[in-house]
Design an enzyme around this catalytic site. Structure first.
Site, PDB file in Angstrom:
ATOM      1  N   LYS A  68       0.805  -1.236   0.000  1.00 44.99           N
ATOM      2  CA  LYS A  68       0.000   0.000   0.000  1.00 44.99           C
ATOM      3  C   LYS A  68       0.834   1.281   0.000  1.00 44.99           C
ATOM      4  O   LYS A  68       0.351   2.327  -0.421  1.00 44.99           O
ATOM      5  CB  LYS A  68      -0.955   0.012   1.196  1.00 44.99           C
ATOM      6  N   GLY A 100      -2.772   2.007  10.305  1.00 47.87           N
ATOM      7  CA  GLY A 100      -3.112   2.455   8.952  1.00 47.87           C
ATOM      8  C   GLY A 100      -4.574   2.820   8.811  1.00 47.87           C
ATOM      9  O   GLY A 100      -4.918   3.854   8.211  1.00 47.87           O
TER      10      GLY A 100
HETATM   11  N1  LIG Z   1     -13.773  -2.735   7.696  1.00 52.26           N
HETATM   12  C1  LIG Z   1     -12.766  -2.456   6.879  1.00 52.26           C
HETATM   13  O1  LIG Z   1     -12.954  -2.240   5.664  1.00 52.26           O
HETATM   14  C2  LIG Z   1     -11.385  -2.359   7.412  1.00 52.26           C
HETATM   15  C3  LIG Z   1     -10.405  -1.639   6.709  1.00 52.26           C
HETATM   16  C4  LIG Z   1      -9.116  -1.566   7.241  1.00 52.26           C
HETATM   17  C5  LIG Z   1      -8.821  -2.212   8.436  1.00 52.26           C
HETATM   18  N2  LIG Z   1      -9.800  -2.906   9.078  1.00 52.26           N
HETATM   19  C6  LIG Z   1      -9.509  -3.583  10.348  1.00 52.26           C
HETATM   20  O2  LIG Z   1      -8.968  -2.616  11.240  1.00 52.26           O
HETATM   21  C7  LIG Z   1      -8.022  -3.218  12.098  1.00 52.26           C
HETATM   22  C8  LIG Z   1      -6.723  -2.405  12.109  1.00 52.26           C
HETATM   23  O3  LIG Z   1      -6.159  -2.405  10.817  1.00 52.26           O
HETATM   24  P1  LIG Z   1      -4.819  -1.548  10.516  1.00 52.26           P
HETATM   25  O4  LIG Z   1      -4.540  -1.752   9.082  1.00 52.26           O
HETATM   26  O5  LIG Z   1      -4.944  -0.173  11.049  1.00 52.26           O
HETATM   27  O6  LIG Z   1      -3.743  -2.346  11.396  1.00 52.26           O
HETATM   28  P2  LIG Z   1      -2.384  -1.776  11.999  1.00 52.26           P
HETATM   29  O7  LIG Z   1      -1.846  -0.678  11.163  1.00 52.26           O
HETATM   30  O8  LIG Z   1      -1.552  -2.973  12.253  1.00 52.26           O
HETATM   31  O9  LIG Z   1      -2.822  -1.135  13.430  1.00 52.26           O
HETATM   32  C9  LIG Z   1      -3.231  -1.977  14.478  1.00 52.26           C
HETATM   33  C10 LIG Z   1      -3.771  -1.132  15.616  1.00 52.26           C
HETATM   34  O10 LIG Z   1      -4.269  -2.017  16.632  1.00 52.26           O
HETATM   35  C11 LIG Z   1      -3.587  -1.726  17.865  1.00 52.26           C
HETATM   36  N3  LIG Z   1      -3.360  -2.957  18.636  1.00 52.26           N
HETATM   37  C12 LIG Z   1      -2.958  -4.154  18.165  1.00 52.26           C
HETATM   38  N4  LIG Z   1      -2.834  -5.024  19.187  1.00 52.26           N
HETATM   39  C13 LIG Z   1      -3.158  -4.348  20.319  1.00 52.26           C
HETATM   40  C14 LIG Z   1      -3.243  -4.706  21.696  1.00 52.26           C
HETATM   41  N5  LIG Z   1      -2.941  -5.957  22.124  1.00 52.26           N
HETATM   42  N6  LIG Z   1      -3.631  -3.762  22.592  1.00 52.26           N
HETATM   43  C15 LIG Z   1      -3.932  -2.501  22.179  1.00 52.26           C
HETATM   44  N7  LIG Z   1      -3.873  -2.101  20.876  1.00 52.26           N
HETATM   45  C16 LIG Z   1      -3.503  -3.021  19.967  1.00 52.26           C
HETATM   46  C17 LIG Z   1      -2.266  -1.116  17.450  1.00 52.26           C
HETATM   47  O11 LIG Z   1      -1.712  -0.408  18.530  1.00 52.26           O
HETATM   48  P3  LIG Z   1      -0.109  -0.180  18.630  1.00 52.26           P
HETATM   49  O12 LIG Z   1       0.181   0.975  17.736  1.00 52.26           O
HETATM   50  O13 LIG Z   1       0.133   0.081  20.060  1.00 52.26           O
HETATM   51  O14 LIG Z   1       0.535  -1.450  18.143  1.00 52.26           O
HETATM   52  C18 LIG Z   1      -2.722  -0.238  16.283  1.00 52.26           C
HETATM   53  O15 LIG Z   1      -3.328   0.933  16.755  1.00 52.26           O
HETATM   54  C19 LIG Z   1      -7.854  -4.665  11.599  1.00 52.26           C
HETATM   55  O16 LIG Z   1      -8.610  -5.499  12.411  1.00 52.26           O
HETATM   56  C20 LIG Z   1      -8.415  -4.629  10.202  1.00 52.26           C
HETATM   57  O17 LIG Z   1      -8.979  -5.868   9.805  1.00 52.26           O
HETATM   58  C21 LIG Z   1     -11.076  -2.990   8.595  1.00 52.26           C
END
Ligand SMILES: NC(=O)c1ccc[n+]([C@@H]2O[C@H](COP(=O)([O-])OP(=O)(O)OC[C@H]3O[C@@H](n4cnc5c(N)ncnc54)[C@H](OP(=O)(O)O)[C@@H]3O)[C@@H](O)[C@H]2O)c1
Length: 288
Positions: free
Chosen positions: A69, A134
């Site tokens: 991305k 992200g």
């Molecule tokens: N519905 C949709 O179309 C859509 C689109 C995009 C994403 N999503 C979903 O959104 C979620 C995040 O995606 P992303 O791309 O943003 O992932 P990412 O960039 O990896 O970010 C993950 C986030 O979750 C937090 N996190 C992970 N483990 C944690 C824990 N044990 N305790 C507290 N915070 C925790 C991280 O905090 P830290 O910074 O502290 O690690 C960070 O803020 C995923 O589940 C994804 O499937 C859905």
């Protein structure tokens, strides 16, 4: 050169998990288009060569999933303001051999809430965003653009929330929106700050609550009874956060619609029709 059979796809590594082929094939059939949408596994070191191959084969464009991305941005002739601000391209349109990078997650996030709650107005709201990854960037950009007055960001790793707040500071100021950061431990504590108690919209953008991940601990009693709760996690569809919010009588928005709506502008650009999201499609994707 593009022929009348329209080719599109999604590139990623891995890519097998992507629901995008099912989604776009559904619309290709629904709109009786001559075309195909494929999942294409592209290892990072082959990105440039394989993208050139798609251009040579007359692809109309493609979606991008992890880990491309950001790196795809280097191959794009043009990147729209949204993708630039979010820092990620999830959709490429190919025209005359050039790549035009877009980000449709912002559209997907806003459209999902608008479709679920047509009476919900973003203008002037206080939003509390859990997470600073992200997806949070797309959500925060969308909230600023849609007219939120105050956005509070809270993340386990506070430095990442501070970084997002800093990177959107100018944009927020231009839109008369105030950005602030709350300690993760205070995310649902009414005492520590006014954020939870004044929240009109709570959005979970962390991966917590997703199947196979730890659960999200959040006390929805910290929110006012007028608040809406949106979880962008869609597996399970009703996360504990949403179930708790619903049990308390709060309005909720599930995450599946964000995935479905973000695909619409890409389909429209490649196949020439803005498709609809309906229950049949939602059920099909959830069952896949
Ligand atoms: N519905 C949709 O179309 C859509 C689109 C995009 C994403 N999503 C979903 O959104 C979620 C995040 O995606 P992303 O791309 O943003 O992932 P990412 O960039 O990896 O970010 C993950 C986030 O979750 C937090 N996190 C992970 N483990 C944690 C824990 N044990 N305790 C507290 N915070 C925790 C991280 O905090 P830290 O910074 O502290 O690690 C960070 O803020 C995923 O589940 C994804 O499937 C859905």
């Amino acid at each position: 050169m593009q022929d009348s059979f329209i080719k599109a796809g999604v590139i990623g590594y891995p890519v097998k998990h992507s629901k995008s082929p099912l989604l776009h094939e559904h619309w290709i059939t629904r709109h009786q288009k001559q075309g195909a949408y494929n999942a294409i596994e592209v290892p990072p070191e082959k990105l440039e060569n394989m993208v050139q191959d798609l251009i040579d084969r007359g692809y109309a464009g493609f979606n991008i999933t992890l880990p491309h991305k950001q790196t795809i941005m280097h191959l794009c002739t043009d990147i729209d303001d949204t993708a630039r601000a979010v820092g990620a391209v999830n959709t490429v349109i190919i025209e005359d051999g050039r790549l035009y990078g877009r980000n449709t997650d912002v559209f997907g996030f806003l459209e999902n809430i608008r479709a679920a709650h047509p009476d919900f107005a973003f203008t002037g709201i206080h939003a509390l965003v859990l997470g600073a990854g992200g997806a949070a960037r797309a959500v925060i950009y969308g909230l600023i653009d849609a007219g939120a007055k105050q956005i509070t960001i809270t993340n386990r790793t506070r430095a990442k929330a501070d970084d997002i707040a800093a990177s959107f500071a100018d944009l927020a100021a231009q839109h008369d929106c105030r950005l602030s950061v709350l300690d993760w431990d205070d995310r649902d504590s009414g005492d520590a700050g006014a954020a939870p108690a004044e929240t009109d919209l709570l959005v979970n953008t962390t991966s917590l609550g997703m199947t196979g991940k730890p659960s999200l601990s959040y006390d929805v009693n910290a929110l006012p009874s007028s608040a809406m709760v949106c979880d962008i996690v869609y597996a399970p569809l009703y996360t504990d956060l949403l179930s708790d919010a619903r049990a308390r009588g709060l309005r909720i928005t599930t995450g599946i619609g964000m995935l479905l709506h973000q695909a619409k502008p890409a389909f429209a650009a490649w196949f020439g029709v803005m498709p609809d999201v309906d229950d049949l499609l939602e059920q099909k994707i959830l069952k896949a």
